[in-house]
Design a protein around this motif. Structure first.
Motif, mmCIF file in Angstrom:
data_model
loop_
_atom_site.group_PDB
_atom_site.id
_atom_site.type_symbol
_atom_site.label_atom_id
_atom_site.label_comp_id
_atom_site.label_asym_id
_atom_site.label_seq_id
_atom_site.Cartn_x
_atom_site.Cartn_y
_atom_site.Cartn_z
ATOM 1 N N TYR A 195 0.823 -1.204 0.000
ATOM 2 C CA TYR A 195 0.000 0.000 0.000
ATOM 3 C C TYR A 195 0.859 1.257 0.000
ATOM 4 O O TYR A 195 1.863 1.331 0.720
ATOM 5 C CB TYR A 195 -0.910 0.033 1.223
ATOM 6 N N ALA A 196 0.436 2.239 -0.796
ATOM 7 C CA ALA A 196 1.070 3.539 -0.704
ATOM 8 C C ALA A 196 0.768 4.150 0.661
ATOM 9 O O ALA A 196 -0.259 3.863 1.271
ATOM 10 C CB ALA A 196 0.546 4.460 -1.799
ATOM 11 N N MET A 197 1.684 4.975 1.107
ATOM 12 C CA MET A 197 1.514 5.662 2.384
ATOM 13 C C MET A 197 1.766 7.151 2.160
ATOM 14 O O MET A 197 2.487 7.545 1.235
ATOM 15 C CB MET A 197 2.493 5.120 3.425
ATOM 16 N N ALA A 198 1.176 7.957 3.016
ATOM 17 C CA ALA A 198 1.310 9.395 2.834
ATOM 18 C C ALA A 198 1.276 10.122 4.163
ATOM 19 O O ALA A 198 0.861 9.566 5.184
ATOM 20 C CB ALA A 198 0.195 9.918 1.937
ATOM 21 N N TRP A 199 1.734 11.358 4.121
ATOM 22 C CA TRP A 199 1.614 12.281 5.242
ATOM 23 C C TRP A 199 0.748 13.455 4.802
ATOM 24 O O TRP A 199 0.942 13.994 3.713
ATOM 25 C CB TRP A 199 2.978 12.788 5.687
ATOM 26 N N GLY A 255 7.974 1.830 -3.041
ATOM 27 C CA GLY A 255 9.032 2.758 -2.667
ATOM 28 C C GLY A 255 9.749 3.371 -3.850
ATOM 29 O O GLY A 255 10.686 4.142 -3.669
ATOM 30 N N THR A 256 9.283 3.082 -5.054
ATOM 31 C CA THR A 256 9.981 3.534 -6.262
ATOM 32 C C THR A 256 9.516 4.889 -6.767
ATOM 33 O O THR A 256 10.066 5.409 -7.745
ATOM 34 C CB THR A 256 9.808 2.511 -7.391
ATOM 35 N N ASN A 314 7.381 -2.124 8.887
ATOM 36 C CA ASN A 314 6.008 -1.618 8.770
ATOM 37 C C ASN A 314 5.922 -0.147 9.172
ATOM 38 O O ASN A 314 4.969 0.281 9.837
ATOM 39 C CB ASN A 314 5.042 -2.442 9.627
ATOM 40 N N THR A 315 6.898 0.618 8.730
ATOM 41 C CA THR A 315 7.043 2.000 9.187
ATOM 42 C C THR A 315 7.298 2.933 8.015
ATOM 43 O O THR A 315 8.001 2.577 7.062
ATOM 44 C CB THR A 315 8.204 2.107 10.198
ATOM 45 N N VAL A 357 -6.238 1.277 -1.773
ATOM 46 C CA VAL A 357 -6.084 0.357 -2.908
ATOM 47 C C VAL A 357 -4.680 -0.233 -2.893
ATOM 48 O O VAL A 357 -3.699 0.509 -2.887
ATOM 49 C CB VAL A 357 -6.338 1.087 -4.236
ATOM 50 N N PRO A 358 -4.553 -1.556 -2.936
ATOM 51 C CA PRO A 358 -3.214 -2.161 -2.956
ATOM 52 C C PRO A 358 -2.537 -2.013 -4.317
ATOM 53 O O PRO A 358 -3.206 -1.982 -5.358
ATOM 54 C CB PRO A 358 -3.484 -3.634 -2.643
ATOM 55 N N ARG A 359 -1.235 -1.855 -4.271
ATOM 56 C CA ARG A 359 -0.388 -1.808 -5.472
ATOM 57 C C ARG A 359 -0.872 -0.778 -6.501
ATOM 58 O O ARG A 359 -0.785 -1.013 -7.718
ATOM 59 C CB ARG A 359 -0.301 -3.188 -6.114
ATOM 60 N N ARG A 360 -1.332 0.343 -6.036
ATOM 61 C CA ARG A 360 -1.728 1.414 -6.954
ATOM 62 C C ARG A 360 -0.504 1.861 -7.732
ATOM 63 O O ARG A 360 0.602 1.956 -7.189
ATOM 64 C CB ARG A 360 -2.346 2.585 -6.178
#
Length: 126
Positions: free
Chosen positions: A31-35, A54-55, A76-77, A100-103
């Motif tokens: 999953y993508a992560m964001a701030w 991470g790319t 997991n961070t 959404v996984p693997r967006r």
């Protein structure tokens, strides 16, 4: 899924902070992560995001060149390194997990993120 953000605090302008967001209950590796951040009296805004792999990363124009988002899937961070902080960076910072996984792209709309941390306060004094 629970997201626990930490690392906020009070810092002088020009200083640095590193925020961390630890996920539990689900692996974040797909999953993508964001701030995001929200200052008093203002709407929540996207700060930075990182693709599940991470790319790829995405940044708000206001933080480009100063903030860096990264991830350690084994832990997991997700991290947000904030340098050259300005008083206008003062806000509560929230980490969020994509719905959404693997967006294939990093989305910047908060509505696309299902999971939110409790927020950590960042205050930058002038």
């Amino acid at each position: 899924v629970q997201l626990q953000a930490s690392g906020g605090g009070l810092v002088q302008a020009g200083g640095s902070l590193r925020l961390s967001c630890v996920a539990s209950g689900r692996a974040i590796s797909t999953y993508a992560m964001a701030w995001f951040r929200q200052a008093p009296g203002k709407d929540r805004e996207f700060v930075a995001g990182i693709k599940w792999s991470g790319t790829a990363t995405s940044y708000a124009d206001s933080v480009k060149g100063r903030f860096t988002i990264s991830r350690d899937n084994a832990k997991n961070t997700v991290y947000l390194q904030m340098n050259s902080l300005k008083p206008e960076d003062t806000a509560v910072y929230y980490c969020a997990g994509d719905s959404v996984p693997r967006r294939t792209v990093v989305v910047t709309s908060g509505g696309e993120y299902d999971y939110w941390g409790q927020g950590t306060q960042v205050t930058v004094s002038s």
